[in-house]
Design a protein around this motif. Sequence first.
Motif, PDB file in Angstrom:
ATOM      1  N   LYS A   3       0.863  -1.166   0.000  1.00 37.52           N
ATOM      2  CA  LYS A   3       0.000   0.000   0.000  1.00 37.52           C
ATOM      3  C   LYS A   3       0.905   1.223   0.000  1.00 37.52           C
ATOM      4  N   SER A   4       0.330   2.336  -0.320  1.00 34.28           N
ATOM      5  CA  SER A   4       1.211   3.480  -0.497  1.00 34.28           C
ATOM      6  C   SER A   4       0.785   4.635   0.377  1.00 34.28           C
ATOM      7  N   THR A   5       0.084   4.324   1.414  1.00 37.34           N
ATOM      8  CA  THR A   5      -0.355   5.384   2.305  1.00 37.34           C
ATOM      9  C   THR A   5       0.373   5.277   3.629  1.00 37.34           C
ATOM     10  N   PRO A   6       0.901   6.395   4.083  1.00 35.65           N
ATOM     11  CA  PRO A   6       1.576   6.351   5.379  1.00 35.65           C
ATOM     12  C   PRO A   6       0.545   6.092   6.463  1.00 35.65           C
ATOM     13  N   PRO A   7       0.968   5.482   7.517  1.00 34.60           N
ATOM     14  CA  PRO A   7       0.041   5.172   8.593  1.00 34.60           C
ATOM     15  C   PRO A   7      -0.223   6.433   9.395  1.00 34.60           C
ATOM     16  N   ARG A  13      -1.698  14.473   9.530  1.00 33.82           N
ATOM     17  CA  ARG A  13      -1.094  15.607   8.882  1.00 33.82           C
ATOM     18  C   ARG A  13      -1.891  16.874   9.194  1.00 33.82           C
TER      19      ARG A  13
ATOM     20  N   ILE B 134       5.150  10.412  -1.303  1.00 30.45           N
ATOM     21  CA  ILE B 134       4.963   9.678  -0.052  1.00 30.45           C
ATOM     22  C   ILE B 134       6.274   9.493   0.697  1.00 30.45           C
ATOM     23  N   HIS B 155       9.983  12.675  11.154  1.00 32.89           N
ATOM     24  CA  HIS B 155       9.191  11.588  10.576  1.00 32.89           C
ATOM     25  C   HIS B 155       9.003  11.715   9.075  1.00 32.89           C
ATOM     26  N   THR B 323       7.344   3.997   4.501  1.00 36.04           N
ATOM     27  CA  THR B 323       6.057   4.641   4.279  1.00 36.04           C
ATOM     28  C   THR B 323       4.927   3.796   4.842  1.00 36.04           C
ATOM     29  N   GLU B 324       5.196   2.516   5.006  1.00 35.57           N
ATOM     30  CA  GLU B 324       4.156   1.667   5.563  1.00 35.57           C
ATOM     31  C   GLU B 324       4.290   1.553   7.068  1.00 35.57           C
ATOM     32  N   GLY B 325       5.206   2.356   7.595  1.00 41.31           N
ATOM     33  CA  GLY B 325       5.296   2.409   9.044  1.00 41.31           C
ATOM     34  C   GLY B 325       6.195   1.356   9.648  1.00 41.31           C
TER      35      GLY B 325
END
Lengths: 344, 344
Positions: A3-7, A13, B134, B155, B323-325
């Motif tokens: 997946k490409s979304t930061p947690p 944000r 990202i 971060h 990016t995935e934590g």
Amino acid sequence: MPKSTPPEADSRRLQMADIARLAGVSTSTVSRALAGSKLISEETRTRVMELARSLKYNINIGAQNLRMKQNRTVGVVVPYDPDTRQHLSDPFFLSMLGSLADALTEQGFDMLVSRVDASELDAAAAPFDTGRVIGIVLIGQWRHHDQLNQLAARHVPIVVWGAQLPQQLYCTVGGDNLAGGELAGAHLLAQGRKRIAFFGDINLPEIGQRYEGLCNALAKAGITPDPALLVPASFVPDGGRLAVEELQRRGVVFDAVFAGSDLMAMTAINTFRQLGVDVPGRVAVIGYDDIELSSYFHPPLTTVQQPVREAGRALVASLLELTEGRPAPSLKLPTQLIVRSSSV
Amino acid sequence: MPKSTPPEADSRRLQMADIARLAGVSTSTVSRALAGSKLISEETRTRVMELARSLKYNINIGAQNLRMKQNRTVGVVVPYDPDTRQHLSDPFFLSMLGSLADALTEQGFDMLVSRVDASELDAAAAPFDTGRVIGIVLIGQWRHHDQLNQLAARHVPIVVWGAQLPQQLYCTVGGDNLAGGELAGAHLLAQGRKRIAFFGDINLPEIGQRYEGLCNALAKAGITPDPALLVPASFVPDGGRLAVEELQRRGVVFDAVFAGSDLMAMTAINTFRQLGVDVPGRVAVIGYDDIELSSYFHPPLTTVQQPVREAGRALVASLLELTEGRPAPSLKLPTQLIVRSSSV
DNA sequence: CTGAAAGCGCTAACAA
DNA sequence: TTGTTAGCGCTTTCAG
């Protein structure tokens, strides 16, 4: 597929609404303040700006772009030719990339780089079609004249680094290959060379024009080009070596080589060395591009310099014209002969 | 300042609503159909898709991203060091760019390239802060350890091509410079060379580790490094020449040169040639990086190969982890000695 | 299986 | 000078 979304688990944000709440004003006020609108009182403006800075708030450009229907990104695409394999590793193309990065940065634009398989060149327009960029700079015309014309016909703002061709709908910016070829030819002739071999695929527009330039120089000296001296070398890593071998196989006499690129010239020279052929003694060699390493080569390479710095600027300038709806005439940039030791 | 919006004068860009109207369905249906949702009947789905294709409709990624809070773009930033002037024109950095482009394309990511003045390195995070990407891949650690640490502390998902340092908060991927240096040293020693000069600024982490590797090799041979043989050459275009001249000025005896980069090695060799010093006869020379032209050089350059291909993949892989934590441990990629003629 | 409605984060009339 | 409201182009509950 990752997946490409930061947690967003911990620290979501910051948004404009947050700043607004903290500043005790509405988001419109924040928006205006940050944009430096004169509608906002000096006092609130600085207060909001301070707050934003101290919180390290940054406007979300995606949302801003969507709302304002604007965009400050241009796409740079480098076609990847499955045949010749020349791609993002060719020093000349890479230096064009650098030059474009500079020119775009200078104008406050971002650069989205992509590689596309040259056999499906319409893919080059994808970043534009999907609204990611306002236009495309394409480095490497190859022989895709028709596909490029189709893109232009579709009104994709595109400018191509390459040769100007008849019946061309798209805008090109390129070196003056004809003049460059003639320069090289004249120089070789001035050194007393008369049997000048040419290495390169003349079906590629730029290469073809360089060869034509050479022929012009020959014509002026009253010499008829000998087809046996034309070797269709490609941009494969050791194109120069293959070309030299082909020349030997043909058993043709020659006293100079004009190579379609510096890389080709270099591998040719190395091959000559292995064969015990002195450069420039027995064979004068001249390249094209003037990549950085040409001057470090041994012998330092005589070559035709492409105006890389200006090229970047010109490509960007033309593209901006297009995106603003103005026509952009194709441009031919002057080239320059750089005489070093490989030819004298 | 040019405006950056295309003139929508004639043909407004097609939107989902247009497709919906033409297909006689709602935009939700179009959205679902285009996304391949199973909620939509086979029939409508193909009908919508056909229509979209024939009209060459493309989803606006900006809007999609906004709504889905996703993004498939990564930023690649190349710091531009005002001192050394090495920037987007160094062949090695440029080849890293190419490799990254490949790796990202492979994973379906776009690449946003920017240059930043290394003295204001926090600007490197701008594309992330503004939500355009990202995460960031930074090519060129230089001596900006602290600034990079600050970014990581903020971060910002960032991975850096460079050396692993103590007290490092950010993730690095780099070649094994220590091993590379030792490889080079051992090779030179095996050729019977004992007075090995080193060219490079050992304050740069990567260069420092290469020198340390050399020292290790010397130590194993029972040799103490001679400080007089350490020349702090920088990456300026003719760093190699300057270093050779410095060595001569010092009047120190040496029989080999280990240069911090191939470019430096090449200009050094050229300088030696001009001075009538035979390479590798009197002085063996070895470079670092294995840029493409090293093999074309004369004499072909012995060098330590950086794993450029793997580097691109590794950088991207690590960034995606971040990016995935997930934590991304720093990586050291194996290097390889490439023996050519400049040292044997 | 499909549509209406809400909303992603921002800006810009329009009112106050 | 500021706030309210609508909407950029898309996805996604939630109802039907």
